[in-house]
Write a protein that holds these residues in place. Sequence first.
Motif, PDB file in Angstrom:
ATOM      1  N   GLY A  46       0.842  -0.874  -0.279  1.00  0.00           N
ATOM      2  CA  GLY A  46       0.071  -0.223  -0.027  1.00  0.00           C
ATOM      3  C   GLY A  46       1.102   1.575  -0.244  1.00  0.00           C
ATOM      4  N   LEU A  47       0.831   2.060  -0.791  1.00  0.00           N
ATOM      5  CA  LEU A  47       1.159   3.827  -0.500  1.00  0.00           C
ATOM      6  C   LEU A  47       0.541   4.258  -0.536  1.00  0.00           C
ATOM      7  CD1 LEU A  47       3.490   2.855  -3.610  1.00  0.00           C
ATOM      8  CD2 LEU A  47       4.272   2.548  -1.725  1.00  0.00           C
ATOM      9  N   VAL A  48       0.442   5.274   0.066  1.00  0.00           N
ATOM     10  CA  VAL A  48      -0.073   6.519  -0.214  1.00  0.00           C
ATOM     11  C   VAL A  48       1.149   7.878  -0.412  1.00  0.00           C
ATOM     12  CG1 VAL A  48      -1.865   8.397   1.209  1.00  0.00           C
ATOM     13  CG2 VAL A  48      -1.616   6.271   1.402  1.00  0.00           C
ATOM     14  N   SER A  53       5.594  13.594  -0.992  1.00  0.00           N
ATOM     15  CA  SER A  53       6.453  12.942  -0.111  1.00  0.00           C
ATOM     16  C   SER A  53       5.411  11.929  -0.307  1.00  0.00           C
ATOM     17  CB  SER A  53       6.696  12.830   1.011  1.00  0.00           C
ATOM     18  OG  SER A  53       5.773  13.262   2.051  1.00  0.00           O
ATOM     19  N   GLY A  54       5.776  10.826   0.535  1.00  0.00           N
ATOM     20  CA  GLY A  54       5.029   9.211   0.251  1.00  0.00           C
ATOM     21  C   GLY A  54       5.218   8.313   2.200  1.00  0.00           C
ATOM     22  N   ILE A  55       3.854   7.474   2.009  1.00  0.00           N
ATOM     23  CA  ILE A  55       4.505   6.265   3.482  1.00  0.00           C
ATOM     24  C   ILE A  55       3.872   4.951   2.542  1.00  0.00           C
ATOM     25  CG2 ILE A  55       4.306   7.513   5.638  1.00  0.00           C
ATOM     26  CD1 ILE A  55       1.894   6.711   5.619  1.00  0.00           C
ATOM     27  N   GLY A  56       4.960   4.042   2.358  1.00  0.00           N
ATOM     28  CA  GLY A  56       4.543   2.869   1.763  1.00  0.00           C
ATOM     29  C   GLY A  56       4.063   1.743   2.719  1.00  0.00           C
ATOM     30  N   THR A  57       3.512   1.223   3.147  1.00  0.00           N
ATOM     31  CA  THR A  57       3.434  -0.922   4.254  1.00  0.00           C
ATOM     32  C   THR A  57       3.537  -1.642   2.740  1.00  0.00           C
ATOM     33  OG1 THR A  57       1.060  -0.896   4.107  1.00  0.00           O
ATOM     34  CG2 THR A  57       1.887   0.520   5.510  1.00  0.00           C
TER      35      THR A  57
END
Length: 237
Positions: A46-48, A53-57
Motif C-alpha cells: 500500500g502506498l499513499v 512525499s509518501g509512505i508505504g506498507t
Amino acid sequence: MADEQLLTAARQLWTDIAAAPVAFPDRGVSVVASPRSGICPAGWIGLVLLGDSGIGTAPDQVSADEIGARLADHTPQSLYDPANAAQALPAAEMIGPVTLAYLAADRFRPFPGPTVEQLPVDHPDLRALEQRCTPEERAEVSIGQLTSPAFGIRDCGEIIAAAGYVAWPRRTAHMAILTAPRARGRGLAKVAASSAIEHALTAGMVPQWRARVPASLRVAEALGFAEVGVQIRARLG
C-alpha cells in the motif's frame, strides 16, 4: 482550512492507518513492514503519496526493503502516473493510483437540486440501489457500511442516488456516493453528496473523497474538494 493544513491532516490520518511506526519524509517514500496496515488488503503493498512525499506498507520486511529500493529511483509525484506506478511495482494486480481529495469547510460549494431524503443505512431501498450497480461499484462504495445516515434521492418511488460517509480516524468523514446507471449525468451525485457533506461538517469532521474515475473527481471538485495526493494498492506478483 488552508491547503497546507489539509495536507498535514491527511498525512496524520494515513500515518495512523499504516498501523506501524512510519512518517512522511521531507521527500521520497518511506516504506515499512506492517502486516496489519489499513492502507491495503492483507498481503498487499500500500502506498499513499501526498504532495512530494509518501509512505508505504508491505506485508513483511523483505518486501518492504524491495519496494523501498524500487521506489528510490522515482519521485512520489511521478507515481501519480499509472504507467510509472506499474513500472515501479512488481504487481500481479494494482488498484490505482486513486485520487485522494479533502474539503475545507470554507470551500464547500453545496449543489441544490431535488429533495433529499434521510434514510437508515439498512433501508431496503438502498439495497435495491446497490443491486442496480456493478459489483465493482458496490465494492468501492458500500452503503451498508456507512456510519452516517444515508441521504437519498427518489424517482418514481426508487432511490436513484445516495450518499453518506464512514467515520475514519482523526475525525475524517470518508465519503461514499452511489448513483443508479439510469440516473447518471444529471448532477444527482452532487446533490446527495451535498447533504452528506453538510452533515459531516456540522459534526466537525473533514470530508475525504477517494476518486477512482475522472467523473468522480469532477463531482468532488465541483463541491470544493482539493486534490491532495493518491493511494495505490498492489498485490505482489
